[in-house]
Design a protein around this motif. Structure first.
Motif, PDB file in Angstrom:
ATOM      1  N   ALA A   1      -4.433  -2.350  -2.483  1.00  0.00           N
ATOM      2  CA  ALA A   1      -3.917  -1.413  -3.431  1.00  0.00           C
ATOM      3  C   ALA A   1      -4.481  -1.119  -4.652  1.00  0.00           C
ATOM      4  O   ALA A   1      -4.513  -0.165  -5.154  1.00  0.00           O
ATOM      5  CB  ALA A   1      -2.325  -1.757  -3.599  1.00  0.00           C
TER       6      ALA A   1
ATOM      7  N   VAL B  51       0.766  -1.027   0.165  1.00  0.00           N
ATOM      8  CA  VAL B  51      -0.050  -0.013   0.241  1.00  0.00           C
ATOM      9  C   VAL B  51       0.869   1.411  -0.043  1.00  0.00           C
ATOM     10  O   VAL B  51       0.512   2.193  -0.665  1.00  0.00           O
ATOM     11  CB  VAL B  51      -1.026  -0.122   1.245  1.00  0.00           C
ATOM     12  CG1 VAL B  51      -1.572   1.393   1.447  1.00  0.00           C
ATOM     13  CG2 VAL B  51      -1.825  -1.148   1.017  1.00  0.00           C
TER      14      VAL B  51
ATOM     15  N   PHE C  95       4.921  -0.921  -8.281  1.00  0.00           N
ATOM     16  CA  PHE C  95       3.763  -1.844  -7.606  1.00  0.00           C
ATOM     17  C   PHE C  95       4.334  -2.996  -7.566  1.00  0.00           C
ATOM     18  O   PHE C  95       4.173  -3.969  -6.512  1.00  0.00           O
ATOM     19  CB  PHE C  95       2.456  -1.599  -8.320  1.00  0.00           C
ATOM     20  CG  PHE C  95       1.412  -2.760  -7.855  1.00  0.00           C
ATOM     21  CD1 PHE C  95       0.674  -2.622  -6.423  1.00  0.00           C
ATOM     22  CD2 PHE C  95       1.310  -3.832  -8.530  1.00  0.00           C
ATOM     23  CE1 PHE C  95      -0.072  -3.466  -6.358  1.00  0.00           C
ATOM     24  CE2 PHE C  95       0.216  -4.746  -8.312  1.00  0.00           C
ATOM     25  CZ  PHE C  95      -0.553  -4.669  -7.047  1.00  0.00           C
TER      26      PHE C  95
ATOM     27  N   PRO D 260      -5.059   2.968   2.803  1.00  0.00           N
ATOM     28  CA  PRO D 260      -4.659   3.149   1.286  1.00  0.00           C
ATOM     29  C   PRO D 260      -5.258   4.431   0.816  1.00  0.00           C
ATOM     30  O   PRO D 260      -4.756   4.844  -0.255  1.00  0.00           O
ATOM     31  CB  PRO D 260      -5.568   2.142   0.610  1.00  0.00           C
ATOM     32  CG  PRO D 260      -5.846   1.271   2.062  1.00  0.00           C
ATOM     33  CD  PRO D 260      -5.745   1.980   3.254  1.00  0.00           C
TER      34      PRO D 260
ATOM     35  N   GLY E  48       0.715   1.505  -3.706  1.00  0.00           N
ATOM     36  CA  GLY E  48      -0.460   2.288  -4.011  1.00  0.00           C
ATOM     37  C   GLY E  48      -0.343   3.563  -4.473  1.00  0.00           C
ATOM     38  O   GLY E  48      -0.941   4.167  -5.342  1.00  0.00           O
TER      39      GLY E  48
END
Length: 432
Positions: free
Chosen positions: A152, A73, A88, A291, A77
């Protein structure tokens, strides 16, 4: 309050926490039903032994595992907001490697130590083999990486499906075991199978979502996250903080078992299961809040307004839950668990303070993580945990399980006070 709903982040917070709330409501009902069935089927002492075995595994998992979902996250994220899929994927690969390493290592250490320290926590020698077998769940227990991926990717709906599925299955299997007069080993097997099934299903959901979005390619387990500056520092701080958080759940139950026996651990678990339900609104909002806030600029007013609005929402729901528990707690315990568990109600009257503290504290760690201060929640938890362990033995010896509950509340209160002080200091620095 009408203008609150014009804020897209606040609407997203409500939507995602709504998914989790629906799941947790079902899970809470199923969980309490499961505990009630097991309590009636096993009696106070064997029920307490079941709690000690499962708590030992959860404590070992909490102490050894990195909360790798926070890595995904925190780095993934933010990267997804700007369309950087590579970061990511790098954060997911790093989180997966940490989960494998810590899961296998934690399992080996927990199994080897159990014959030597099991008695400290009240685990009977007759059931050591069952406790060791239950520890083989550690590599999958928690399923942190898939939770991070789904959070995410804003797929809280899938998390809610998983979160409500396995508690229902556990409740149904426990009811069958009760009807067939199943023994202690049967209930341990039910906990084992449903825990494993729930975790594997979470991994499947994350894999399926990544495949659907064409994002599986390029995810490789690695312990050298070169694309993620400060990732190891963040991971270590979060791991240490989560290890201390474990002291407030399974470790606390193990300590109570060691000080007051399996019966004391069973009563403490029954009381905490009901008071924990009052803290669920704050817990759900915290999982959806993090998040959301990492995507925001903390130099502006928006994340701070979101924090205050989320706290107001949590306060309304949690205070209502607290009042309900205080009014119906005693007859509810007698109805669900039986009269031999009625001693849990005075414990509830002390533990009920913890959900009220959770209302204040739920957004604080997330805000500090977003401000790149992972050391701050660690410091707060360390102070609270030390205070808990310093007070739990003398208070337990003086007042029994009620004393243990009082030590639990004192430790939580110290943690919240330190968190508030730290965030206020960061707020003045950032806003200046």
């Amino acid at each position: 309050m009408r203008h609150w709903f014009k804020d897209a982040h606040f609407r997203s917070l409500l939507k995602n926490s709504g998914y989790l709330a629906a799941s947790k409501a079902v899970a809470a009902v199923a969980g309490i039903a499961t505990l009630a069935i097991a309590g009636r089927g096993l009696g106070v002492e064997l029920f307490g032994m079941l709690i000690l075995i499962t708590s030992y595994a959860k404590a070992a998992s909490g102490l050894s595992k990195f909360q790798s979902w926070q890595l995904i996250v925190r780095y993934g994220g933010q990267a997804l907001v700007t369309g950087e899929h590579e970061e990511f994927k790098a954060s997911t690969g790093f989180a997966f490697a940490l989960d494998v390493l810590s899961g296998l290592g934690g399992m080996l250490v927990a199994v080897m130590l159990l014959p030597f320290i099991g008695r400290w926590f009240g685990i009977d020698d007759r059931f050591l083999w069952l406790a060791m077998l239950y520890c083989t769940l550690l590599p999958t227990m928690g399923a942190a990486t898939p939770i991070g991926v789904l959070r995410a990717l804003d797929r809280f709906d899938l998390i809610s499906w998983q979160g409500s599925g396995y508690p229902i299955v556990r409740a149904v299997l426990s009811a069958i075991a009760f009807a067939l007069d199943g023994g202690f080993e049967t209930y341990v097997a039910i906990w084992f199978v449903t825990e494993l099934g729930g975790d594997l299903y979470m991994w499947f959901l994350a894999w399926r979502e990544l495949r659907r979005r064409g994002m599986l390619e390029g995810i490789r387990p690695t312990l050298r996250p070169e694309m993620l500056p400060g990732a190891w520092r963040f991971a270590i701080h979060v791991n240490l903080t989560s290890s201390l958080v474990t002291a407030w759940g399974p470790v606390a139950r193990l300590v109570v078992g060691g000080l007051l026996g399996a019966t004391g651990a069973g009563l403490f678990r029954v009381a905490s299961s009901l008071t924990d339900s009052a803290a669920k609104p704050a817990d759900l909002l915290s999982k959806a809040f993090y998040p959301e806030v990492v995507r925001m600029d903390l130099k502006t007013k928006k994340p701070w307004n979101l924090m205050l609005r989320g706290t107001a929402m949590a306060a309304f729901a949690s205070i209502l839950s607290v009042l309900i528990i205080l009014v119906v707690g005693k007859p509810l315990i007698s109805l669900l668990f039986g009269k031999e568990f009625i001693g849990a109600y005075p414990i509830i009257l002390v533990l009920i303070i913890a959900p009220l503290l959770a209302i204040i504290s739920f957004p604080l760690p997330s805000m500090l993580y977003a401000l790149d201060r992972p050391d701050a929640p660690l410091t707060a938890r360390l102070i609270g945990t030390i205070l808990f362990f310093v007070t739990v033995a003398p208070l337990s010896w003086s007042f029994g399980v009620i004393g243990a509950a009082l030590a639990f509340v004192i430790g939580n209160a110290a943690t919240v006070i330190v968190l508030v002080f730290q965030l206020f200091r960061e707020y003045r620095r950032v806003r200046a």
